[in-house]
Design an enzyme around this catalytic site. Structure first.
Site, PDB file in Angstrom:
ATOM      1  N   GLY A  70       0.767  -1.234   0.000  1.00 48.46           N
ATOM      2  CA  GLY A  70       0.000   0.000   0.000  1.00 48.46           C
ATOM      3  C   GLY A  70       0.803   1.292   0.000  1.00 48.46           C
ATOM      4  N   TYR A  85      -8.064   1.214 -15.266  1.00 50.76           N
ATOM      5  CA  TYR A  85      -8.335   2.185 -14.192  1.00 50.76           C
ATOM      6  C   TYR A  85      -8.228   3.624 -14.654  1.00 50.76           C
ATOM      7  CZ  TYR A  85      -6.228  -1.722 -11.406  1.00 50.76           C
ATOM      8  OH  TYR A  85      -5.855  -2.912 -10.872  1.00 50.76           O
ATOM      9  N   GLU A 130       4.849  -6.170   2.987  1.00 49.79           N
ATOM     10  CA  GLU A 130       4.622  -6.942   1.748  1.00 49.79           C
ATOM     11  C   GLU A 130       4.506  -5.948   0.597  1.00 49.79           C
ATOM     12  OE1 GLU A 130       1.705 -10.433   3.620  1.00 49.79           O
ATOM     13  OE2 GLU A 130       0.827  -8.764   2.549  1.00 49.79           O
ATOM     14  N   ARG A 185      -3.016  -0.958 -16.827  1.00 55.52           N
ATOM     15  CA  ARG A 185      -3.522   0.002 -15.839  1.00 55.52           C
ATOM     16  C   ARG A 185      -4.242   1.201 -16.467  1.00 55.52           C
ATOM     17  NH1 ARG A 185      -0.750   2.481 -12.619  1.00 55.52           N
ATOM     18  NH2 ARG A 185      -1.976   2.243 -10.732  1.00 55.52           N
ATOM     19  N   GLY A 240       4.907  -4.184  -2.910  1.00 59.90           N
ATOM     20  CA  GLY A 240       5.109  -4.560  -4.298  1.00 59.90           C
ATOM     21  C   GLY A 240       5.426  -3.314  -5.106  1.00 59.90           C
ATOM     22  N   ARG A 241       4.428  -2.452  -5.227  1.00 59.52           N
ATOM     23  CA  ARG A 241       4.536  -1.241  -6.034  1.00 59.52           C
ATOM     24  C   ARG A 241       5.732  -0.374  -5.616  1.00 59.52           C
ATOM     25  NH1 ARG A 241      -0.067   0.531  -8.402  1.00 59.52           N
ATOM     26  NH2 ARG A 241      -1.265  -0.529  -6.798  1.00 59.52           N
ATOM     27  N   CYS A 265      -8.410  -3.844 -30.543  1.00 59.29           N
ATOM     28  CA  CYS A 265      -9.724  -3.390 -31.017  1.00 59.29           C
ATOM     29  C   CYS A 265     -10.589  -3.079 -29.804  1.00 59.29           C
ATOM     30  CB  CYS A 265     -10.357  -4.455 -31.902  1.00 59.29           C
ATOM     31  SG  CYS A 265      -9.315  -4.834 -33.315  1.00 59.29           S
ATOM     32  N   GLU A 266     -10.132  -2.137 -29.025  1.00 59.03           N
ATOM     33  CA  GLU A 266     -10.780  -1.691 -27.796  1.00 59.03           C
ATOM     34  C   GLU A 266     -10.431  -0.222 -27.680  1.00 59.03           C
ATOM     35  OE1 GLU A 266     -12.422  -2.476 -25.001  1.00 59.03           O
ATOM     36  OE2 GLU A 266     -12.876  -4.523 -25.629  1.00 59.03           O
TER      37      GLU A 266
HETATM   38  C1  LIG Z   1      -1.270  -6.675  -3.650  1.00 66.49           C
HETATM   39  C2  LIG Z   1      -0.859  -7.018  -2.272  1.00 66.49           C
HETATM   40  C3  LIG Z   1       0.313  -6.468  -1.726  1.00 66.49           C
HETATM   41  C4  LIG Z   1       1.171  -5.478  -2.469  1.00 66.49           C
HETATM   42  O1  LIG Z   1       0.525  -4.288  -2.684  1.00 66.49           O
HETATM   43  P1  LIG Z   1       1.299  -3.011  -3.294  1.00 66.49           P
HETATM   44  O2  LIG Z   1       0.239  -2.002  -3.453  1.00 66.49           O
HETATM   45  O3  LIG Z   1       1.882  -3.459  -4.588  1.00 66.49           O
HETATM   46  O4  LIG Z   1       2.339  -2.639  -2.317  1.00 66.49           O
HETATM   47  C5  LIG Z   1       0.665  -6.860  -0.463  1.00 66.49           C
HETATM   48  N1  LIG Z   1      -0.076  -7.740   0.252  1.00 66.49           N
HETATM   49  C6  LIG Z   1      -1.198  -8.286  -0.233  1.00 66.49           C
HETATM   50  C7  LIG Z   1      -1.957  -9.264   0.579  1.00 66.49           C
HETATM   51  C8  LIG Z   1      -1.625  -7.935  -1.513  1.00 66.49           C
HETATM   52  O5  LIG Z   1      -2.758  -8.473  -2.002  1.00 66.49           O
END
Ligand SMILES: *Cc1c(COP(=O)(O)O)cnc(C)c1O
Length: 419
Positions: A235, A319, A277, A315, A279-280, A346-347
């Site tokens: 997040g 979105y 956790e 994305r 990611g982004r 074709c979108e």
């Molecule tokens: C998607 C997700 C993340 C990573 O989210 P980011 O926005 O990419 O940091 C972490 N934990 C869980 C359970 C997720 O589903």
């Protein structure tokens, strides 16, 4: 102002070896971000980042992050299998899934992963599946309602709606679940929550941490469970727009430390390890989608047609997400032309940018679409028979390495039944 992590000259060499489109990742940037995160949380001895595999499920990226001390956060069978093949095991794997099929709990347990339960009913489902409750276990908390931060005239800095989210246990269920898990033999407990996505605020993690820390103190008092870890999940966001400020992970780590010292330490819980956790935050800025201009079309609007499409980066199409675009070699020219930058699907939603002011574009120009390192290639699909692109790593020494080849028509045909 957003600058690409490659120059035009570098890119002209790279495209001789790898035809466009492809995703290019910056090893140096990835390592620096990982190190910055570990520095920010170095005050917490057990701290560990479990990289959210779904953001960038590439074995070479996962191995690189492992070298920086990261584990993996998996949420599906194939993510678990990929992590296993990359050498992750035991405490290096967090399994945060929802609506989980039995075989996924089975493999997670075999690998010794830490299982993070998404629902109270999953306690018995897990026990019936694997025959026991692991000694170390976690539950995902959903406080419900809305989650807001930093109200100002422009609105909230962060606003999300946990009460509408399918994830996690309610507060009373958390107490019930911990009691039940303890009865069934669990000894080390964790709490996880994910309240808002892509936050651009140094306050998000500290606010989330305070909620989780207070809940941990209450749960310990109510149930007597030994809470050994708290998972701040994902997040923390990135500034996709050039005018957005970036999060400062050092400030975020310090804010979490303050909450830890105010809430957990006085409750005698100064031994709790933290984990994330992300990611982004870890990967998004360190990926570019590199594409070449094929056509310019002038009708009611001025369209630039490129050789990438929403199959490579969904994305914007799904979105309306903003991704910054640099026309390589024209970084310092005035943005005095208004374009829609489109792919070939074709979108009509297959547009990387709508009414974007850019320097004058010529056919053959190389474009860099920024911040595609997370939830970019990963979300790709094969609609219209447009196949997923290659992934290339720009190594620290300036060399490049293919880390995923492009799909071929044979890959696409492989699952079809022809006779
Ligand atoms: C998607 C997700 C993340 C990573 O989210 P980011 O926005 O990419 O940091 C972490 N934990 C869980 C359970 C997720 O589903």
């Amino acid at each position: 102002m957003k600058r690409p992590f490659v120059t035009l000259e570098q890119l002209q060499e790279i495209v001789k070896q790898y035809p466009t489109p492809f995703h290019l990742y910056d090893e140096k940037g990835i390592r620096e971000t990982a190190r910055g995160l570990y520095r920010a949380f170095s005050w917490n001895p057990g701290f560990k980042e479990y990289f959210a595999v779904k953001a960038t499920p590439n074995p070479q990226i996962l191995k690189l992050l492992r070298e920086e001390g990261c584990g993996v956060d998996c949420s599906s069978l194939t993510e678990l299998m990929m992590s296993q093949r990359c050498g992750f095991a035991g405490d290096e794997i967090m399994f945060s899934s929802n609506d989980t099929p039995a075989e996924e709990f089975q493999l997670a347990a075999e690998l010794g992963a830490t299982i993070n339960l998404d629902d109270i009913s999953h306690i018995d489902f897990l026990r019936n599946t694997i025959g026991y409750i692991p000694k170390k276990i976690s539950c995902r908390y959903n406080p419900g309602g809305t989650f807001t931060l930093g109200e100002s005239k422009e609105g909230f800095q962060v606003m999300d709606n946990p009460g509408e989210a399918k994830y996690g246990l309610t507060r009373p269920q958390m107490t019930q679940a911990f009691r039940r898990l303890k009865e069934l033999g669990a000894e080390e407990f964790g709490i996880h929550a994910f309240l808002a996505s892509n936050t651009i605020s140094n306050e998000y993690y500290p606010a989330l941490a305070a909620i989780l820390f207070r809940t941990a103190v209450e749960l310990k008092e109510e149930t007597g469970c030994h809470i050994t870890f708290i998972n701040l999940s994902g997040g923390v966001g990135v500034p996709y727009r050039p005018d957005q400020p970036a999060n400062d992970i050092a400030v975020i780590g310090e804010g979490v430390r303050r909450a830890y010292e105010e809430i957990l330490v006085p409750a005698g819980m100064g031994d709790v390890s933290l984990c994330t956790e992300l990611g982004r935050f870890m990967l998004a800025p360190h990926g570019h989608l590199v594409t070449q201009v094929l056509h310019e079309k002038r009708t009611y609007k001025d369209y630039i047609g490129v050789d990438a499409c929403a199959s490579n980066l969904m994305r914007p199409a799904i979105y309306g997400a903003y991704h910054h675009i640099t026309v390589m070699g024209k970084e310092d020219l005035p943005c005095d032309h208004k374009y829609d930058v489109t792919g070939a699907l074709c979108e009509n939603s297959d547009k990387f940018a709508i009414d974007r002011m850019l320097p004058e574009i010529d056919i053959g120009d190389l474009l860099v679409i920024h911040d595609t390192g997370a939830h970019g290639h990963a979300m790709g699909y094969q609609y219209n028979g447009r196949l997923r692109s290659a992934e290339v790593l720009l190594c620290e020494d300036g060399s490049t390495r293919l880390i995923r080849r492009a799909e071929t028509p044979e890959d696409y045909f492989a699952t079809a039944i022809w006779e």
